[in-house]
Design an enzyme around this catalytic site. Structure first.
Site, PDB file in Angstrom:
ATOM      1  N   GLU A 116       0.037 -16.828   9.891  1.00 46.20           N
ATOM      2  CA  GLU A 116      -0.701 -15.610   9.551  1.00 46.20           C
ATOM      3  C   GLU A 116      -1.162 -15.684   8.105  1.00 46.20           C
ATOM      4  O   GLU A 116      -0.361 -15.948   7.215  1.00 46.20           O
ATOM      5  CB  GLU A 116       0.198 -14.378   9.730  1.00 46.20           C
ATOM      6  CG  GLU A 116      -0.570 -13.091   9.501  1.00 46.20           C
ATOM      7  CD  GLU A 116       0.269 -11.935   8.973  1.00 46.20           C
ATOM      8  OE1 GLU A 116       1.463 -11.866   9.257  1.00 46.20           O
ATOM      9  OE2 GLU A 116      -0.321 -11.104   8.246  1.00 46.20           O
ATOM     10  N   ARG A 156      -0.731 -17.956   1.085  1.00 42.39           N
ATOM     11  CA  ARG A 156      -1.120 -18.410   2.424  1.00 42.39           C
ATOM     12  C   ARG A 156      -2.566 -18.909   2.452  1.00 42.39           C
ATOM     13  O   ARG A 156      -2.881 -19.894   3.113  1.00 42.39           O
ATOM     14  CB  ARG A 156      -0.973 -17.260   3.433  1.00 42.39           C
ATOM     15  CG  ARG A 156       0.467 -16.843   3.675  1.00 42.39           C
ATOM     16  CD  ARG A 156       1.124 -17.714   4.720  1.00 42.39           C
ATOM     17  NE  ARG A 156       2.527 -17.378   4.843  1.00 42.39           N
ATOM     18  CZ  ARG A 156       3.038 -16.584   5.790  1.00 42.39           C
ATOM     19  NH1 ARG A 156       2.247 -16.037   6.695  1.00 42.39           N
ATOM     20  NH2 ARG A 156       4.328 -16.354   5.835  1.00 42.39           N
ATOM     21  N   GLU A 191      -4.345  -6.369  -1.505  1.00 44.19           N
ATOM     22  CA  GLU A 191      -4.230  -5.249  -0.571  1.00 44.19           C
ATOM     23  C   GLU A 191      -5.538  -4.460  -0.608  1.00 44.19           C
ATOM     24  O   GLU A 191      -6.020  -4.086  -1.672  1.00 44.19           O
ATOM     25  CB  GLU A 191      -3.051  -4.355  -0.973  1.00 44.19           C
ATOM     26  CG  GLU A 191      -2.880  -3.116  -0.131  1.00 44.19           C
ATOM     27  CD  GLU A 191      -2.196  -3.361   1.226  1.00 44.19           C
ATOM     28  OE1 GLU A 191      -1.538  -4.405   1.400  1.00 44.19           O
ATOM     29  OE2 GLU A 191      -2.351  -2.493   2.109  1.00 44.19           O
ATOM     30  N   CYS A 221      -5.829  -0.433   6.294  1.00 45.43           N
ATOM     31  CA  CYS A 221      -5.560  -1.346   5.188  1.00 45.43           C
ATOM     32  C   CYS A 221      -5.597  -2.787   5.665  1.00 45.43           C
ATOM     33  O   CYS A 221      -5.584  -3.049   6.865  1.00 45.43           O
ATOM     34  CB  CYS A 221      -4.221  -1.036   4.522  1.00 45.43           C
ATOM     35  SG  CYS A 221      -2.791  -1.622   5.395  1.00 45.43           S
ATOM     36  N   GLU A 276      13.510 -13.188   1.775  1.00 46.86           N
ATOM     37  CA  GLU A 276      13.293 -14.081   2.916  1.00 46.86           C
ATOM     38  C   GLU A 276      14.579 -14.818   3.275  1.00 46.86           C
ATOM     39  O   GLU A 276      15.505 -14.894   2.478  1.00 46.86           O
ATOM     40  CB  GLU A 276      12.198 -15.108   2.571  1.00 46.86           C
ATOM     41  CG  GLU A 276      10.797 -14.525   2.509  1.00 46.86           C
ATOM     42  CD  GLU A 276      10.219 -14.185   3.879  1.00 46.86           C
ATOM     43  OE1 GLU A 276      10.871 -14.446   4.901  1.00 46.86           O
ATOM     44  OE2 GLU A 276       9.108 -13.623   3.904  1.00 46.86           O
ATOM     45  N   CYS A 315       0.789  -1.241   0.000  1.00 47.73           N
ATOM     46  CA  CYS A 315       0.000   0.000   0.000  1.00 47.73           C
ATOM     47  C   CYS A 315       0.824   1.296   0.000  1.00 47.73           C
ATOM     48  O   CYS A 315       0.336   2.311  -0.507  1.00 47.73           O
ATOM     49  CB  CYS A 315      -1.031   0.015   1.121  1.00 47.73           C
ATOM     50  SG  CYS A 315      -0.319  -0.028   2.774  1.00 47.73           S
ATOM     51  N   ARG A 325       6.092 -19.343   2.430  1.00 46.63           N
ATOM     52  CA  ARG A 325       7.122 -18.311   2.686  1.00 46.63           C
ATOM     53  C   ARG A 325       7.955 -18.146   1.423  1.00 46.63           C
ATOM     54  O   ARG A 325       8.795 -18.972   1.115  1.00 46.63           O
ATOM     55  CB  ARG A 325       7.981 -18.705   3.878  1.00 46.63           C
ATOM     56  CG  ARG A 325       8.807 -17.555   4.421  1.00 46.63           C
ATOM     57  CD  ARG A 325       9.347 -17.842   5.805  1.00 46.63           C
ATOM     58  NE  ARG A 325       8.319 -17.762   6.832  1.00 46.63           N
ATOM     59  CZ  ARG A 325       7.875 -16.637   7.389  1.00 46.63           C
ATOM     60  NH1 ARG A 325       8.372 -15.488   7.007  1.00 46.63           N
ATOM     61  NH2 ARG A 325       6.944 -16.659   8.307  1.00 46.63           N
ATOM     62  N   ASP A 383      -4.185  -9.694  13.267  1.00 50.11           N
ATOM     63  CA  ASP A 383      -3.742 -10.741  12.348  1.00 50.11           C
ATOM     64  C   ASP A 383      -4.768 -11.857  12.387  1.00 50.11           C
ATOM     65  O   ASP A 383      -5.363 -12.111  13.447  1.00 50.11           O
ATOM     66  CB  ASP A 383      -2.403 -11.322  12.810  1.00 50.11           C
ATOM     67  CG  ASP A 383      -1.215 -10.618  12.166  1.00 50.11           C
ATOM     68  OD1 ASP A 383      -1.440  -9.643  11.434  1.00 50.11           O
ATOM     69  OD2 ASP A 383      -0.077 -11.048  12.421  1.00 50.11           O
ATOM     70  N   ASN A 405      -4.124  -9.739   7.439  1.00 56.32           N
ATOM     71  CA  ASN A 405      -4.151  -8.760   8.523  1.00 56.32           C
ATOM     72  C   ASN A 405      -5.122  -7.644   8.203  1.00 56.32           C
ATOM     73  O   ASN A 405      -5.604  -7.524   7.075  1.00 56.32           O
ATOM     74  CB  ASN A 405      -2.741  -8.222   8.838  1.00 56.32           C
ATOM     75  CG  ASN A 405      -2.128  -7.465   7.673  1.00 56.32           C
ATOM     76  OD1 ASN A 405      -2.824  -6.940   6.816  1.00 56.32           O
ATOM     77  ND2 ASN A 405      -0.808  -7.426   7.634  1.00 56.32           N
ATOM     78  N   ARG A 465       9.973  -9.832  -0.847  1.00 54.54           N
ATOM     79  CA  ARG A 465      10.755  -9.781   0.389  1.00 54.54           C
ATOM     80  C   ARG A 465      11.928 -10.735   0.229  1.00 54.54           C
ATOM     81  O   ARG A 465      11.759 -11.842  -0.262  1.00 54.54           O
ATOM     82  CB  ARG A 465       9.992 -10.272   1.612  1.00 54.54           C
ATOM     83  CG  ARG A 465       8.554  -9.990   1.587  1.00 54.54           C
ATOM     84  CD  ARG A 465       7.928 -10.039   2.938  1.00 54.54           C
ATOM     85  NE  ARG A 465       7.012  -8.915   2.925  1.00 54.54           N
ATOM     86  CZ  ARG A 465       6.196  -8.572   3.868  1.00 54.54           C
ATOM     87  NH1 ARG A 465       6.194  -9.238   4.983  1.00 54.54           N
ATOM     88  NH2 ARG A 465       5.396  -7.560   3.749  1.00 54.54           N
TER      89      ARG A 465
HETATM   90  N1  SER Z   1       0.304  -3.230   3.964  1.00 52.22           N
HETATM   91  C1  SER Z   1       0.052  -4.247   4.936  1.00 52.22           C
HETATM   92  C2  SER Z   1       1.225  -5.155   5.134  1.00 52.22           C
HETATM   93  O1  SER Z   1       2.223  -5.038   4.456  1.00 52.22           O
HETATM   94  C3  SER Z   1      -1.152  -5.041   4.539  1.00 52.22           C
HETATM   95  O2  SER Z   1      -0.871  -5.737   3.353  1.00 52.22           O
HETATM   96  O3  SER Z   1       1.154  -6.025   5.955  1.00 52.22           O
HETATM   97 ZN    ZN Z   2      -1.296  -1.862   3.673  1.00 53.61          ZN
END
Ligand code: SER
Ligand code: ZN
Length: 506
Positions: free
Chosen positions: A436, A472, A356, A465, A339, A307, A348, A417, A439, A337
């Site tokens: 998780e 997942r 989002e 957000c 990881e 976001c 993962r 979460d 969220n 990411r």
């Molecule tokens: N922006 C939030 C996050 O990175 C929801 O996706 O967890």
């Molecule tokens: Zn977000």
């Protein structure tokens, strides 16, 4: 806190001997002006001719900041010595800057840029700043931030021994689950997914892509259509400017914030790239060092939290109250990411496909939407997915991603979460058996303030957000229901017609 600064004013020409009398008079007047009667917050303790320059020492207590006194002193004296002796102050040079503040001895050495050394004695830390620190940084608040960073690092060491912030607020009904297999292994065996040659990256076949599209339809039917959300396309390359404002650059790799940085080429001139290209043609290998030499420093990185780049859409604007609340979602393109390791399954990954959900409005609008989405998320897991899950209050994602861990949040602000039970990982009692999957956050005014976004009425703009990955959601679904379609929940099957026919291998 106590601070001691020894510095010099570098002069344009030497001062005459009688200047010392003048300087002791200046010292008295400056002390009176900057510290007042009694000098509780400190004192200029020396101001004298030192060869061709002026030598100064300042002691401060509590909130007193010797560098600000020094800057004020320069202003105070500049015109006077100019007029009196026809001499100018060319520059300021720090010689020694020591900040003493109460501190325990940390368990692990604390290192901070622009700090020469830190000594611990009599329940205090003495921070010796590097006197070569750029004065531009000092004028922009670097010393206050050095002290702040020291305190944060000390706090973090203590925090490490504490329990993570994790409070279960809702647990769904316990289900009778007989399936105990690792969903990634099954999907690999079925040919739905395959690892690529790149770390933690998978290619999705038609079957699993079909499941992801079912999840999209469910979100549209349950969340987006009834609550009137619009689809947007958020950029997936994020310039540093965005991460400066979102706070992400404060947390580079500090337990979160595992970014992929992107370097553009220094130039696209064919002649500049010819040697690298020829090397490849001959050897069929990339010369990595040569390649590195052709890249400019990164200007940003790949989307991480999905976001933050949205905020460039509204940055610096005042929004007509009539167009609020504004509700959007983005599921176009992955986020990234870096990881750890490479041993994990589809749950993962480095390349992550997420939904989002983002909403902005007045505080009341955002709180109301947050509650509505919370209910809808629970409905999806409970009634459509029929999975066992729980709702947990955790350290908000934006705090974690800034490398912070404190949870002193204002009322109404925070992150829930949604964690699903993953049977093959073990017993329900063990937190490691929960993953998780989604969220939901009420973020408050953080982003509107950082990106200077206002409402026409002058009310505060709030945002919230929610994020969850297809990886997942699908692995959880399969971990609890298996791959036998006859065992899948009725509501989910309403969206399922038939799997697409993928390739058959011999
Ligand atoms: N922006 C939030 C996050 O990175 C929801 O996706 O967890
Ligand atoms: Zn977000």
């Amino acid at each position: 806190m106590e601070s001691y600064l020894k510095a010099q004013f570098i002069l344009s020409a030497p001062l005459p001997p009688e200047a010392n009398n003048y300087l002791s008079d200046v010292m008295e007047r400056a002390n009176q002006r900057f510290f007042g009667e009694g000098g509780k917050l400190g004192k200029i303790t020396e101001l004298k001719v030192d060869n061709n320059n002026i030598s100064i020492t300042i002691d401060c207590k509590g909130k007193g900041q010797p560098h600000y006194i020094l800057f004020r002193l320069r202003k105070f004296m500049r015109t006077e010595i100019g007029k009196k002796f026809r001499v100018g102050i060319r520059e300021i040079k720090f010689e020694e800057y020591i900040i003493t503040l109460p501190s325990e001895v940390p368990s692990k050495e604390i290192k901070i840029p622009f700090v020469k050394k830190i000594e611990y004695k009599s329940q205090n830390a003495c921070i010796y700043l590097d006197p070569k620190i750029n004065l531009d940084f000092v004028e922009k608040g670097a010393i206050e931030r050095i002290v702040g960073l020291f305190k944060t690092k000390l706090e973090m060491q203590k925090y490490g021994a504490k329990k993570e912030h994790h409070k279960i607020v809702y647990t769904s009904e316990k289900k009778d689950i007989s399936f105990r297999e690792d969903p990634t292994k099954i999907m690999v065996k079925l040919g739905w997914i395959r690892r690529t040659s790149y770390r933690n990256q998978w290619i999705w076949g038609p079957e699993i892509t079909y499941l992801a599209n079912i999840i999209k339809k469910i979100w549209l039917d349950v969340v987006y259509k009834p609550l009137e959300f619009y689809e947007m396309l958020f950029p997936k390359y994020v310039p540093f400017d965005v991460w400066k404002k979102s706070g992400h650059l404060k947390g580079l790799y500090q337990g979160s914030g595992e970014f992929y940085f992107v370097s553009p080429p220094k130039t696209r001139d064919p002649a500049f790239w010819e040697d690298l290209c020829d090397y490849y043609v001959i050897t069929k290998e990339i010369d990595h060092n040569l390649l590195l030499s052709k890249l400019a420093p990164p200007q940003g990185g790949l989307s991480y939290a999905q976001c933050p780049p949205f905020w460039q859409f509204v940055e610096g604007k005042t929004i007509d109250i009539k167009s609020l609340p504004f509700k959007v979602y983005d599921w176009n393109g992955p986020t990234y990411r870096y990881e750890s390791g490479g041993a994990h399954g589809l749950e993962r990954v480095d390349e992550l496909h997420r939904i989002e959900t983002l909403f902005i409005g007045t505080k009341d609008q955002v709180l109301e939407l947050g509650q509505a989405i919370r209910d809808k998320i629970k409905y999806i897991y409970e009634t459509v997915f029929e999975i066992e899950f729980r709702e947990v209050i955790v350290i908000p994602w934006w705090i974690e991603q800034e490398g912070r861990h404190e949870a002193d949040l204002a009322k109404d602000i925070g992150t829930f979460d949604y964690e699903a039970y993953i049977p093959y990982k073990g017993k329900r009692e063990d937190n490691k058996s929960w993953e998780e999957i989604q969220n939901l956050s009420i973020i408050g005014t953080k982003y509107p303030k950082a990106f200077t976004v206002k409402i026409s009425t002058g009310e505060e703009l709030w945002s919230g957000c929610a994020g969850g990955s297809f990886e997942r959601a699908i692995t959880t679904f399969i971990a609890q229901h298996g791959v036998n379609i006859d065992d899948w929940p009725e509501m989910f099957l309403k969206y399922f017609k038939d799997f697409p026919q993928s390739l058959k291998f011999c």
